[in-house]
Design an enzyme around this catalytic site. Sequence first.
Site, mmCIF file in Angstrom:
data_model
loop_
_atom_site.group_PDB
_atom_site.id
_atom_site.type_symbol
_atom_site.label_atom_id
_atom_site.label_comp_id
_atom_site.label_asym_id
_atom_site.label_seq_id
_atom_site.Cartn_x
_atom_site.Cartn_y
_atom_site.Cartn_z
ATOM 1 N N GLY A 170 0.721 -0.817 0.065
ATOM 2 C CA GLY A 170 -0.062 0.159 0.073
ATOM 3 C C GLY A 170 0.842 1.140 -0.006
ATOM 4 N N GLN A 171 2.097 0.952 -0.330
ATOM 5 C CA GLN A 171 3.373 2.260 0.188
ATOM 6 C C GLN A 171 3.406 2.716 -1.302
ATOM 7 O OE1 GLN A 171 4.208 -1.012 -0.171
ATOM 8 N NE2 GLN A 171 6.415 -1.159 0.234
ATOM 9 N N GLY A 172 2.896 2.152 -2.482
ATOM 10 C CA GLY A 172 3.061 2.728 -3.697
ATOM 11 C C GLY A 172 4.340 1.988 -4.226
ATOM 12 N N ALA A 189 12.655 -3.636 5.773
ATOM 13 C CA ALA A 189 14.054 -2.819 5.822
ATOM 14 C C ALA A 189 14.046 -1.726 4.765
ATOM 15 C CB ALA A 189 15.126 -3.846 5.518
ATOM 16 N N SER A 190 12.738 -1.247 4.447
ATOM 17 C CA SER A 190 12.723 0.080 3.389
ATOM 18 C C SER A 190 13.596 -0.568 2.213
ATOM 19 C CB SER A 190 13.010 1.132 3.950
ATOM 20 O OG SER A 190 12.747 1.412 5.012
ATOM 21 N N GLU A 236 10.142 3.548 5.869
ATOM 22 C CA GLU A 236 9.897 3.536 7.293
ATOM 23 C C GLU A 236 10.538 4.813 7.824
ATOM 24 O OE1 GLU A 236 11.453 -0.585 9.172
ATOM 25 O OE2 GLU A 236 12.554 -0.301 7.315
#
Lengths: 293, 793
Positions: free
Chosen positions: B501-503, B541-542, B742
């Site tokens: 959902g973060q794109g 971990a991004s 994050e």
Amino acid sequence: MSSRTLPEFDLLLPQSIPEAVELLATHGGRITVMAGGTDVMVALKFSQQPAQLPEYVMSLEYVPGLAYVLYDPAKGLRVGAKATVADLLESPDVKQHYRSLWDAAQVFATGQVRNTATVLGNLLRASPAGDCSCAIYAIGGTVAFQGRAGRREVDIDDFWISYGQTARQPDELAVELVLPPPAAGTHSAFRRLTRTSEDLAKLNVAVQLRMSGETCVEARVAMGCVAPTPLRLKQTEAQLCGKALTAEVLERAAAAVAGEISPIDDKRSTAEYRRQVSGVLLRRTIRQACGVA
Amino acid sequence: MSEQAIVGTNAPRVDVRDKATGQAQYAADIQLPGMLYGKVVRCWEHAHARVKRLDLSAAAASPGVVRVIGPKDVTPKRYNSSVLDLMVSESMHDMLGDIDDQPIFTEHVKFQGDAICGIIARSEEAAERAAAKIVVEYEPLPVYLTAEASRAPGAVQFTPEKPGNLAFQLPEPMFPNHALGGGDVEGAMRDADIVVEDAFYVPKQKQCQMEPHAYVAKVDSGGRLTCWTSSQMPKLVQRKLAKLFDLPMNLVKIVPTVIGGGFGTRLGMISEPQACAMALAVPGHPVKLQTLREEDWVISPSRHPGKYWMKIGFKRDGTPVACDARFENYKGGYYLDASGTAFTAGAWLGGMYRFPTLRYRGESYFTNQGLTGAYRGYGNPQTNFVLEQLIDRGCAELGADPVEWRKKWHKGVGDDGWCPGVTYPSCALDQCLDRGAAAIGWTEKRRKYARQEGTIRRGVGVAVMNHTSGAMPMLLEHTACTVKLNEDATAEILFACSDMGQGSHTALKQIAAETLGFPFDHVQLSGGTSDVAGFDIGAHASRTIYVGGAAVKKACEEARRQLLERASLQLGVPADQLDIRDKRIFVKADPARGIEAEAITRAGVYHFVDPMTGEPGGVPGQIQGYVSFFAPHNSPPFGASFAEVEVDTETGEVRVIELVNAHDIGRAINPAAVEGQLEGGIQQGLGFVLSEEIDYDAKGRVQNNSFTDYKMFGPEDMPRITTILVEDADPIGPFGAKSVGESGLVSPVGAVANAIFHAIGIQFTEAPITPEKVLKGILEKGVRDYASIRGNR
């Protein structure tokens, strides 16, 4: 724990007030009455112990003529059993004549809940945290019940018996709330403290003051979340009556609060904190009612 | 680098239409023929107990019930629901001491909500009714809610593998004396002119993702197990389930479902083992297992709470000389992620400032609280709350401006990042500090609010942070990606890493389209089932843009190379003199000369030999690019946050007026998505510092596992937000991008705490800083002007 499924119960759907009253007369305490359902449904989902469950849920869905909010300058405000909190907000009369109630309605729960929850339901829930309950307590008024024997009116001062318990008898239907018309010189205000904006109150307070010039001639002060039921602070009221509301008077009134309340530690705050800020909130609410920010 | 047409634009989110119109299919939406419904019976009355007797018979006889399974009906093997153990080498695994200690159904309840048995029924209602008929007798055990309690002599041992209930401490020999850092900390501290020190408490915060965990599992006639799950790490879950149920990986299929928010809670498994155990008990029938919000709350891991002590020494001129710290975190009842956060909290600490000596000790103790694991930031907010407040206390003692001090002493290019030996390749933190300070009006407000009167006090505060882009070199950083070109010169990309959902899938599509020279809408990106997609460790971990984006870029570069090579043959121009834009291949020096990419892709797929001449029509073969990519670095992003707060000194209430998040992101692939990440991070950071914590009663029973009583910041609570994207391209990340998933959460934590300090001259060592704590602090210590603190006088 809650459940994704509702427990079993029989759903009663009366079509009129007499029919609803008849059902109550027949089944009495085995019925849970539901209007908006915002409290009833939650309770059903969380109470899975058979002893706590109702045999019947009586929905007022098809009972006509109870969704009114009517104002008459001579008689006051009548709020029907199915009038929602959002209905209060849509009434310019409530905003003009019962400002504390309007303010309480505006911060009550969330938009979705306000659209569904009823004003009478908030009173009947008999929670010490009810925002509308707090405002109504300070305004004063009566709740009307309809039973087989007829109509019975109970003063709001006698309405709450204990936590979750009201003066309603099992065979009575609460049909309306009646608030008196405000006398000249009446000012009211409501304030509360919460953890975040959309929350139940950790402390709420409502005041209604009748002023004659600079002098307060009548005061009603209600506070929530500080006792098992909403509480009227009569000693604090006495500190205000007959006096000009100077800073010193307000400080004395604020100091009197802590002696009248019996808060507890709960999920939303602590007894200590509630004692510490109750006077502050009262002082601010009185100033707000008097139009002094 | 030529100017980019798609990277750097606000391309529309690929998932937005489905989600906005309710068409996105989450695991709970799945309906399959013959589906049965599972219900996990959990222990709600105890947080620590042994099961003395379990009687399934009445439940088994309940109407609609198909099977009831208890501990003896499932594999006795245990698992570790986290996946960290799969992401390190075997030798590292042995050193870290990760263990498998979770049973599918337990006979030793270690936290409230531990699974006792499972019911499989024809309807959810029937399963619920049967659950009420399970008879369990418990022998209550002492409940340990803190490290102090669980490590006390004589305490019940959670597992014989971890004596003293010490789940983890930084291991020898990698961390001599169980400490991260180096140098003579004690000696340097003795030589310091000013020492600041305190013991802090950091809270147990919940991810509060929108979608409660739900699964469908099924075993087909060939014995193949399929699990529909919204895990953030489908490929690693495939391996975990194969191992747990002794199946070869080809007999375990994972179907990733749309993820309704993750924030770390889906890092690994939650109830996949129970869902699959139920499916294995009723082969041929899909079993759906859904969790209630309150259930999800207790069974999925939260952020690690605990005690965090720190001491920092400075020279009179502001030079930091030593930092000594110890984070003692309170695990839940099982091991998962015990090693991770205990390490990373110290790693971020080591990555922030040029401390010539540093000693950080990280320990995880079992307790009977709910499980702890990954939550956005992974140890970093905890460190930020402690470190940044102590830095500001030091600045106050020194009379130093907190922005200037940070500009002088933060680490930067060439310094070791969070991992010794892996140096920062880029750092735009000075720009973040300068632009953030200007945006909030730092200089003027610091001066103005240093002396105030009245009951309402204002303050501004700053905090900085470093984070990471993927977890190289501590953890595996591997992503496989395939791009295939269709005959009409459109592209399909297979990539296993989920979009939570973060794109991320939108940004990855932008990277692919940019690299291929194709329009955005002519690129399709699919997560794909485990059958189809190549290996990827998952979204954590991004790493998705930094590592996954690099993999997508490389796979697309390979496809592009093949495309240009074939075009070169046709045009008679070397491939390196060609470019692609909008699916047209052209000569850079003579753009009028070119060929449509479609002519090449079509000829590659629909390849014929001319029957008249015998000439082949172009180069045969479908073009595909493939890469099995290992990240060479972790290019950490930096960030600076500035907060302005208003403190009501009569009620202790704190209102955040403005929050500026200036972020060193390298390059924004999709600026709107990046801003969204930073804003969402602020919301969760504000919750950490001001409002959020899971509470337990003395028996370890959670008191606020619902949105009624666990309070996150809502729209009306949010401050005015300014996000500043500082774009200074990283030399390693794809198109210069670093991570942002994050890190936006981290420094708002310290900035708000420091703004409160500036407003009323008091620091608070326990998060969340509630009005109750603020008022208590004010009544005990009194409000004081910031200007009256020693160094500022």
